[in-house]
Design a protein around this motif. Sequence first.
Motif, mmCIF file in Angstrom:
data_model
loop_
_atom_site.group_PDB
_atom_site.id
_atom_site.type_symbol
_atom_site.label_atom_id
_atom_site.label_comp_id
_atom_site.label_asym_id
_atom_site.label_seq_id
_atom_site.Cartn_x
_atom_site.Cartn_y
_atom_site.Cartn_z
ATOM 1 N N ALA A 148 -127.799 127.220 48.211
ATOM 2 C CA ALA A 148 -127.093 126.402 47.222
ATOM 3 C C ALA A 148 -125.603 126.254 47.535
ATOM 4 N N ASP A 149 -125.023 127.202 48.276
ATOM 5 C CA ASP A 149 -123.582 127.149 48.525
ATOM 6 C C ASP A 149 -123.214 126.336 49.765
ATOM 7 N N GLU A 150 -124.229 125.830 50.488
ATOM 8 C CA GLU A 150 -123.956 125.010 51.676
ATOM 9 C C GLU A 150 -123.089 123.803 51.277
ATOM 10 N N ALA A 151 -122.018 123.600 52.027
ATOM 11 C CA ALA A 151 -121.109 122.492 51.707
ATOM 12 C C ALA A 151 -121.850 121.152 51.743
ATOM 13 N N ALA A 152 -122.762 121.025 52.721
ATOM 14 C CA ALA A 152 -123.459 119.738 52.887
ATOM 15 C C ALA A 152 -124.336 119.390 51.693
ATOM 16 N N LEU A 153 -124.691 120.394 50.900
ATOM 17 C CA LEU A 153 -125.608 120.156 49.781
ATOM 18 C C LEU A 153 -124.885 120.064 48.438
ATOM 19 N N ARG A 154 -123.556 120.171 48.479
ATOM 20 C CA ARG A 154 -122.819 120.280 47.229
ATOM 21 C C ARG A 154 -123.036 119.060 46.319
ATOM 22 N N ASN A 155 -123.027 117.871 46.907
ATOM 23 C CA ASN A 155 -123.208 116.662 46.098
ATOM 24 C C ASN A 155 -124.517 115.960 46.417
ATOM 25 N N PRO B 133 -130.355 119.767 43.097
ATOM 26 C CA PRO B 133 -130.645 120.066 41.688
ATOM 27 C C PRO B 133 -131.989 119.498 41.223
ATOM 28 N N ALA B 134 -132.431 118.387 41.825
ATOM 29 C CA ALA B 134 -133.733 117.824 41.440
ATOM 30 C C ALA B 134 -134.855 118.809 41.777
ATOM 31 N N ALA B 135 -134.763 119.414 42.975
ATOM 32 C CA ALA B 135 -135.781 120.379 43.388
ATOM 33 C C ALA B 135 -135.727 121.624 42.497
ATOM 34 N N ARG B 136 -134.497 122.082 42.249
ATOM 35 C CA ARG B 136 -134.367 123.284 41.419
ATOM 36 C C ARG B 136 -134.918 123.016 40.014
ATOM 37 N N GLY B 137 -134.623 121.816 39.483
ATOM 38 C CA GLY B 137 -135.156 121.432 38.175
ATOM 39 C C GLY B 137 -136.677 121.494 38.173
ATOM 40 N N ALA C 75 -135.198 124.368 29.434
ATOM 41 C CA ALA C 75 -133.807 124.012 29.152
ATOM 42 C C ALA C 75 -132.983 124.003 30.439
ATOM 43 N N GLU C 76 -133.200 125.026 31.275
ATOM 44 C CA GLU C 76 -132.471 125.086 32.548
ATOM 45 C C GLU C 76 -132.883 123.913 33.442
ATOM 46 N N ALA C 77 -134.191 123.570 33.394
ATOM 47 C CA ALA C 77 -134.698 122.466 34.209
ATOM 48 C C ALA C 77 -134.017 121.156 33.815
ATOM 49 N N LYS C 78 -133.921 120.934 32.495
ATOM 50 C CA LYS C 78 -133.317 119.690 31.998
ATOM 51 C C LYS C 78 -131.893 119.527 32.532
ATOM 52 N N ALA C 79 -131.120 120.620 32.468
ATOM 53 C CA ALA C 79 -129.731 120.560 32.953
ATOM 54 C C ALA C 79 -129.684 120.196 34.436
ATOM 55 N N GLN C 80 -130.636 120.723 35.204
ATOM 56 C CA GLN C 80 -130.659 120.439 36.637
ATOM 57 C C GLN C 80 -130.998 118.969 36.911
ATOM 58 N N PHE C 81 -131.972 118.430 36.181
ATOM 59 C CA PHE C 81 -132.339 117.013 36.373
ATOM 60 C C PHE C 81 -131.163 116.101 36.021
ATOM 61 N N GLU C 82 -130.429 116.473 34.947
ATOM 62 C CA GLU C 82 -129.280 115.664 34.548
ATOM 63 C C GLU C 82 -128.185 115.724 35.611
ATOM 64 N N ALA C 83 -127.994 116.905 36.172
ATOM 65 C CA ALA C 83 -127.001 117.040 37.241
ATOM 66 C C ALA C 83 -127.415 116.190 38.445
ATOM 67 N N ALA C 84 -128.711 116.194 38.744
ATOM 68 C CA ALA C 84 -129.217 115.413 39.881
ATOM 69 C C ALA C 84 -129.006 113.921 39.643
ATOM 70 N N ALA C 85 -129.290 113.468 38.412
ATOM 71 C CA ALA C 85 -129.150 112.046 38.087
ATOM 72 C C ALA C 85 -127.700 111.599 38.264
ATOM 73 N N ALA C 86 -126.767 112.482 37.910
ATOM 74 C CA ALA C 86 -125.345 112.142 38.032
ATOM 75 C C ALA C 86 -124.952 111.963 39.497
#
Lengths: 143, 418
Positions: B363-370, B375-379, B389-400
């Motif tokens: 998760a800390d790889e620079a290439a994966l930061r954005n 986050p979609a996979a983690r969700g 609840a944690e999944a929802k936050a990850q999907f929203e982060a991915a959508a952004a």
Amino acid sequence: MRVMVFVKATEDSEQGMTPSPELSQMFIDMGKFNEELVNAGVLVAGDGLKPSSFGKRVAFDGPSRTVIDGPFAETRELVAGYWIWEVKDMDEAVEWVKRCPNPMFGPSEIEIRPFYEMEDFGDVIPDEAAAIHDGVGEKLANR
Amino acid sequence: MAADPTHRAIEAVFRIERARLIAGLARLTRDVDRAEELAQDALLVALTEWPASGVPANPGAWLMAAAKRRAIDGFRHTAMQSRKHAEIARELDEEQGMSAEAVEAALDDPLGDELLGLVFAACHPVIGAEGRAALTLRLVGGLTVEEIARAFLSNEAAIAARITRAKKAIAKAGVAFEVPRGAELAARLPSVLEVVYLIFNEGYAATAGPSLVRPPLCGEAQRLGRILAGLMPDQPEVLGLLALMEIQASRLAARAGPDGRFVPLTEQNRARWDQLLIRRGLNALARAEALGGANGPYALQAALAACHARARRAEDTDWRRIALLYDRLRQVMPSPVVELNRAVAHSMAFGPAAGLALVDAIADEAALRNYAPLPAARGDFLLRAGRRAEAKAQFEAAAALAGNDRERDYLLSRAADC
């Protein structure tokens, strides 16, 4: 676009293959042409078909189904082989066909027919029918 | 002009012959711009003469002879300025005495060496990857600048400038229009394959814009791949790349729903997969493996695509084999994206906890930061582990983070479902 290219049968091709120097030469020439098609990224698939004496037809009329054994009479309308090509347009397909060595001894014909593409079905198939098609396909895939 | 059948036939002949003409002329003149001009001149001569005389029996040889005549005239013109040009003009003059058969033989390029030489020149590492892609589409694919601009969602001026820069880079480096041999071939082949796959991916996974896929670019890349496989049938990675593209392209029709919405692999209607392309892909992969290339980066990716292609239903997918292939792929092609996909494969084969463990490690790889897929996979893993609840936050982060409108809609709908 994808096209199917039909090599039409002749009285000769309906007799099947008898080894001869001319036939060998035709195979060599056709092989070279096929190689050209491959190197141009045009050839997708292709095969030769046995004479219609090996074939069968099923005739439909209302509820009746009648099986008819080959050979079939209208030789010039029969298909002796086909290719599937990927080309830019029909003009390009025609140019490639012109380069084909004579596919038969004596006069013969090659016919080019474009495939239907997804968008061609847009207005023709009602949603209901499309759903059935997809369902059938899914069952086929799920076999 | 387009309506006139003779002219249309001539244009079709020219499209078929253009790349080979330019390849032969570039080798002769050592100048791509000049080669393009000469080919275009030959077309103009054909457009004047063929409507009356008919299309010649070997139009390629005819066009080449016409172009060479123009080249000689040009060389004569500048002969006073340059001794080298005078020599080439004399050599060509001698060639002009050749019979039609000899001209044909000179043009006859049974190994496709000249065309391949042009591909290697256009994909030379002295040019940046995007420049290589544009130049290859122009010279080998025969696309117009306008078509390339549309394909890359760029404007014509930018693409024209990119192509000009690429040509200058070739000229400056004195790149020969030859097929490299031996060790040099091995060193330069990856740069060719990279260009073809870049073109394919630009069509397959449009990185920006409203449309999810741009099939014409995929088709052009497949065509290039098929040409390369025809001309270099003994190179396993060429076959590996071709296999990868054929299998991925088999899903083009299933990748977007009727409303243009993105449909992920596991939810696609597999009846829409093009079985002809799958068969071609599996054949190419088998040939690559038979040549000892099973562990090449492209062959491994093709093997991964093949696992999906072989599964009649999503639930039949052999995830353990996919996890194993990713274990091998990360050895030959280490990248954060491969690591992420490996995490997904392990989650499918061994459960969401296995996926989460692997994804946390990268998760800390620079290439994966954005990178939206992370986050979609983690969700997805969290959702499958029941942590909604944690999944929802990850999907929203991915959508952004999603660059493509269609993909964003998909991710938001997944967040809404949590």
